[in-house]
Design an enzyme around this catalytic site. Structure first.
Site, PDB file in Angstrom:
ATOM      1  N   GLU A 172       0.818  -1.202   0.000  1.00 50.31           N
ATOM      2  CA  GLU A 172       0.000   0.000   0.000  1.00 50.31           C
ATOM      3  C   GLU A 172       0.863   1.267   0.000  1.00 50.31           C
ATOM      4  OE1 GLU A 172      -3.110  -0.234  -0.393  1.00 50.31           O
ATOM      5  OE2 GLU A 172      -4.001   1.682   0.214  1.00 50.31           O
ATOM      6  N   ASP A 173       1.937   1.237   0.751  1.00 50.80           N
ATOM      7  CA  ASP A 173       2.652   2.492   1.013  1.00 50.80           C
ATOM      8  C   ASP A 173       4.024   2.618   0.364  1.00 50.80           C
ATOM      9  OD1 ASP A 173       0.504   3.171   2.574  1.00 50.80           O
ATOM     10  OD2 ASP A 173       1.422   2.536   4.450  1.00 50.80           O
TER      11      ASP A 173
END
Ligand code: MN
Length: 734
Positions: A76-77
Site C-alpha cells: 500500500e505504502d
C-alpha cells in the site's frame, strides 16, 4: 526500535524451528522499502510493522504470519509489488500480504450507512486465511496504542471504527486481551471525560482498599497450597471501559458497582479447577446468581472457565475466574491459540487432526461473527448463507460494493450506477484488463471502462447475476428496440406520405394521435414500425379528404385485421402466425385452464390475435397485456417481471377471452337494449356494463365482453358502429 535478532529471538522462544532466514529477509526488505518514511509520531515508519510483528509473537504465531506483519504495509505504502513479494517470499506470503492490503483499504472507504455491517462481513469474507485477520487486528492494536500522534480530527473516526468493528471482532475470535485493550484505547479517545472520571475513581479505590489485591492473592495461595493445589493467582482492577459499560448497562453509579476487582486463578488441570472452587466457597461467602461453569458448558467460542463472585476481605466483592493454563491461553488468544498456524508439528497425523479441529473452530467462529452472540439472534441464521454467497469489491475510490457470488464486472458497474452499467465496455480488475463475464473475487478492485456510444447488448442478460443489472439491460434493450421500430415507422410513413404527395411532419402526426388512440408520436411510430398500424391509416387520418386512386391492401390484412369503422379507415394487422413462428422461446398462452396460471389485463383484457406480453404477478401467475396497453409503462422499472408470451389457441377453441370496449351512445330510450341485442346477435357475451357518465346527448358506457378472438371482437365492434345510436365505439386497452 527492536533489532532484527531480537525479533528472531522472540519467535525462537516459542518456536525452536524458526526460519530465521525468512524473518531476516522480510525485516530487511520492509525496512528498505519504507526507507525514510516516518510515522505521525516522527518515528521511522518501519517501527510500526515491527511492533505489529512483535504483537503477533505474543500470540505465538508462525513464521509466515510474522513475515506478513513485517511486510503488511509495503504494497500500500511503498513501491513494492505483489510479484516482487511472491518472488522473494513465495506466493502464499504474497497472498497474505495482499489480503491485509485489501483490508487496509477499508480504512479509506467512506463511511456510508451500514458500512460497519459490510466491513464486518468483508473482514471475514476477504480473510480466507485467518492469519490475515490476526495481522490486521495487531495492526489496529498498534495504531490505537499510538493514536495520540494522529491528528485530533482523525482520532474519533479511527476509535469509532475500532469500537464498532475491530474490538467486537477480537472478542468474537475469543481474544479477550486484545478486545479489552482496543475498547479501552477507543473509550479514552471517544469519551475522554468519562474515561478520566472512571480512572480517577479506580485510582481512589485502589488507595482506599490498600493492599487488597495482595491480601487476597496471599490468602488464596496459602489456602490452595494447603489442599495441594498449585496455582498462579493474578489480581487486577477491571479496565475503565469495562467498568463504564457496566454502569451504563445497568444504569447504576460507580459507587454501587461493587465488583471492580477481578482475579484469575490458574491451576494445573480441570479437576483442580473444581477443587479450587470448593476452597474459595468454603473460605468466603459466594454472591448468589454469579456462579457460572463454562468448563462443563463451554461458550461457543470455546471459552472455558469457572466464574464466581465472593464477598472477600474488607467486605469487597471479588470476581474470580478459575481455569487451567490451556483454558487461559484459549481465553486470551482465542483462535490464535490453536495449533494450526504453529510450526513444529512433526507428525503428519497430529497436524491433520489439528487442522481439522482448527477448521471446525474457524467455521464456528465465522458463524458466530455472522450471527452475533445473543441467542435471540439465532433466527438470523439465514443471514450466514446470505453473506457466504456474497463477494465484496471496491471501486477505485475505495467504495465498497457487496454483490452476490458469481457477480461480474457488469453487475458491479450496474451496482454503482445504471448509467455506468449501460455505458460499460470493459473492466480492469486489480489493474488488469479482465473479461466482462469473469466472476469477481472478494476484495477485487474494479474499474469500469466506459464509452458514451455503448448500449448494453441483450446477450449480457445471460451473463449477469444481479436483478438490478438484468432489469437495466432488459429496459435498455426494450427502449433500444422501441427506438429501432420508431425509426422504421418514421421511414415507412415518410415513404407513404411522399407517394401521396403529402408532407409528413410532427404537427400532422400529433394531430392524429387522439383519433388513433395513441398518447405519443413515438407510440404511433413504433406501432407503424411493428406493422400494427398501417401507414395508410395514418395518412388517411392526417388527410381525411385524400383519396387514393388505387387502394391496395396486400396479404389479406383487411380481412384479418381490425377494420376500425366506416368513418375511419384505420387498419391493424395482427400477424399471429408471425408471432408464433418467430418466438419459439415465448411461453404459449393456452387460455385460463391451461398449464400455466394466467389472467388477463384487469382493465381491458386481451384476446387471441392481440400482440401480447406477460407480466409476472405475485400469486397470480402471468398477467397478459396487449402490447399497446398503457398500463405496461407501470412495469418499466421491473423488467424482470416481463415474459415473452404467444397465443397458442386453436381456431376451433370455444374458450372466450375478456375485452373491454367503450361506447358513446345517444340518450334515447332503447339504446341499451340495442347494444345488448347487437352484441348478442354477434355471439358476444356481456360480462359487465357500466355507465361512466351522462352528457346532454350522449352516455359513455364501458362494456366488458367475452369473445373468442380479435376477429370476433372486430365483428362486434363493427356491428355496434353500424348502429345509428352509437357515436363512437372503441376498444379499451387496459
Ligand atoms: Mn499498518
Amino acid at each position: 526500535m527492536m533489532r532484527q535478532y531480537e525479533l528472531v529471538e522472540r519467535v525462537a522462544a516459542y518456536n525452536p524451528q524458526v526460519d530465521e532466514e525468512l524473518l531476516n529477509r522480510a525485516y530487511v526488505y520492509a525496512m528498505q522499502k519504507h526507507g525514510a518514511q516516518t510515522r505521525a509520531s516522527g518515528d521511522p515508519y518501519f517501527s510500526h510493522p515491527l511492533e505489529v510483528a512483535a504483537i503477533l509473537t505474543d500470540l505465538r504465531l508462525d513464521d509466515s504470519s510474522i513475515a506478513v506483519a513485517l511486510l503488511h504495509d509495503t504494497l500500500e505504502d511503498t513501491a513494492a509489488t505483489r510479484d516482487e513479494i511472491d518472488q522473494l517470499f513465495g506466493a502464499s506470503i504474497g497472498r497474505l500480504v495482499e489480503g491485509v492490503t485489501k483490508l487496509q483499504r477499508l480504512e479509506l472507504a467512506s463511511r456510508e450507512e451500514q458500512q460497519a455491517e459490510n466491513l464486518r462481513k468483508l473482514l471475514l469474507a476477504v480473510a480466507e486465511d485467518i492469519r490475515v485477520l490476526l495481522v490486521k487486528l495487531a495492526d489496529r492494536l498498534h495504531n490505537m496504542r499510538t493514536i495520540e500522534h494522529v491528528p485530533e480530527e482523525k482520532r474519533a473516526r479511527i476509535a469509532e471504527e475500532t469500537m464498532d468493528i475491530y474490538a467486537p471482532l477480537a472478542g468474537r475470535m475469543g481474544m479477550q486481551g486484545i478486545r479489552d485493550e482496543l475498547e479501552d484505547l477507543s473509550f479514552r479517545v471517544l469519551n475522554p471525560e468519562a474515561y478520566g472520571a472512571v480512572s480517577d475513581k479506580l485510582h481512589a479505590l485502589r488507595e482506599k482498599s490498600g493492599p487488597l489485591v495482595e491480601i487476597v492473592q496471599q490468602d488464596l495461595t496459602a489456602r490452595l497450597a494447603k489442599e495441594g493445589i498449585n496455582a498462579i493467582i493474578r489480581g487486577r482492577l477491571k479496565s475503565p471501559y469495562s467498568i463504564f459499560s457496566k454502569t451504563q448497562r445497568k444504569s447504576i453509579g460507580f459507587e454501587q458497582l461493587s465488583d471492580v476487582f477481578g482475579f484469575r486463578v490458574q491451576v494445573e488441570n480441570e479437576e483442580d479447577c473444581y477443587r479450587a472452587l470448593g476452597v474459595v466457597h468454603r473460605a468466603w461467602p459466594m454472591v448468589p446468581g454469579r456462579f457460572k461453569d463454562y468448563i462443563s458448558t463451554p461458550k461457543q467460542n470455546e471459552y472455558r472457565s469457572i466464574h464466581t463472585t465472593i464477598i472477600g476481605p474488607r467486605q469487597q466483592r471479588v470476581e474470580l475466574q478459575i481455569r487451567t493454563d490451556e483454558m487461559e491461553r484459549v481465553a486470551e488468544y482465542g483462535i490464535a491459540a490453536h495449533p494450526l498456524y504453529k510450526d513444529g508439528i512433526a507428525d503428519d497425523r497430529d497436524r491433520l487432526a489439528a487442522e481439522s479441529s482448527a477448521y471446525a473452530w474457524l467455521r464456528q467462529t465465522v458463524e458466530q461473527i455472522a450471527h452475533g452472540d445473543a441467542p435471540e439472534e439465532f433466527l438470523e441464521h439465514t443471514k450466514l448463507e446470505l453473506f457466504q454467497d456474497q463477494v465484496f469489491c471496491f471501486s477505485p475510490k475505495g467504495r465498497l460494493i457487496a454483490l452476490p457470488r458469481g457477480a461480474t464486472p457488469i453487475d458491479f458497474a450496474y451496482a454503482v450506477h445504471t448509467d455506468i452499467g449501460d455505458t460499460c465496455i470493459g473492466a480492469r480488475v486489480n489493474g488488469q484488463l479482465a473479461p466482462l463475464g469473469q466472476p469477481l473475487q472478494n476484495g477485487d478492485e474494479v474499474e469500469i471502462i466506459r464509452s458514451d456510444a455503448q448500449r448494453p447488448p441483450a446477450a449480457w442478460e445471460a451473463i449477469v447475476v444481479t436483478g438490478k443489472a438484468r432489469a437495466a439491460i432488459r429496459r435498455a434493450s426494450r427502449s433500444q428496440t422501441r427506438r429501432q421500430y420508431a425509426a422504421l415507422g418514421r421511414h415507412t410513413l415518410e415513404r407513404r406520405f411522399e407517394q401521396a404527395g403529402k408532407s409528413l411532419n410532427d404537427e400532422a402526426l400529433s394531430a392524429v394521435l387522439g383519433k388513433l388512440n395513441m398518447n405519443e408520436t413515438d407510440d404511433l411510430l413504433v406501432a407503424v414500425g411493428r406493422s400494427e398500424l398501417s401507414p395508410q391509416a395514418v395518412l388517411k387520418e392526417a388527410y381525411p379528404d385524400y383519396r387514393e386512386e388505387r387502394v391496395s391492401v396486400a396479404d389479406g390484412a383487411a380481412e384479418e385485421g381490425w377494420t376500425a369503422s366506416g368513418r375511419s379507415s384505420l387498419k391493424f394487422r395482427f400477424p399471429m402466425a408471425e408471432i408464433a413462428g418467430d418466438e419459439e422461446s415465448a411461453i404459449p398462452i393456452r387460455g385460463f385452464d391451461a398449464d400455466i396460471p394466467v389472467r388477463f389485463a384487469p382493465e381491458g383484457g386481451a384476446v387471441p390475435g392481440d400482440r401480447i406480453v406477460g407480466i409476472l404477478t405475485s400469486g397470480e401467475g402471468i398477467t397478459i397485456y396487449p402490447i399497446h396497453s398503457p398500463r405496461l409503462s407501470e412495469f418499466d422499472d421491473e423488467p424482470e417481471r416481463w415474459v415473452d408470451v404467444r397465443w397458442d389457441i386453436s381456431e376451433n377453441s370455444t374458450e372466450r377471452f375478456p375485452a373491454r370496449i367503450r361506447v358513446s351512445a345517444l340518450n334515447e330510450p332503447g339504446t341499451l337494449a340495442a347494444i345488448a341485442e347487437t352484441i348478442g346477435s354477434a355471439d358476444g357475451n356481456i360480462d359487465n356494463l357500466r355507465m361512466l357518465g351522462r352528457g346532454r346527448d350522449f352516455t359513455e358506457i364501458e362494456i366488458d365482453l367475452e369473445v373468442w378472438n380479435l376477429k370476433h371482437l372486430n365483428r362486434i365492434v363493427t356491428a355496434l358502429r353500424e348502429k345509428r345510436v352509437m357515436s363512437r365505439v372503441e376498444r379499451v386497452n387496459g
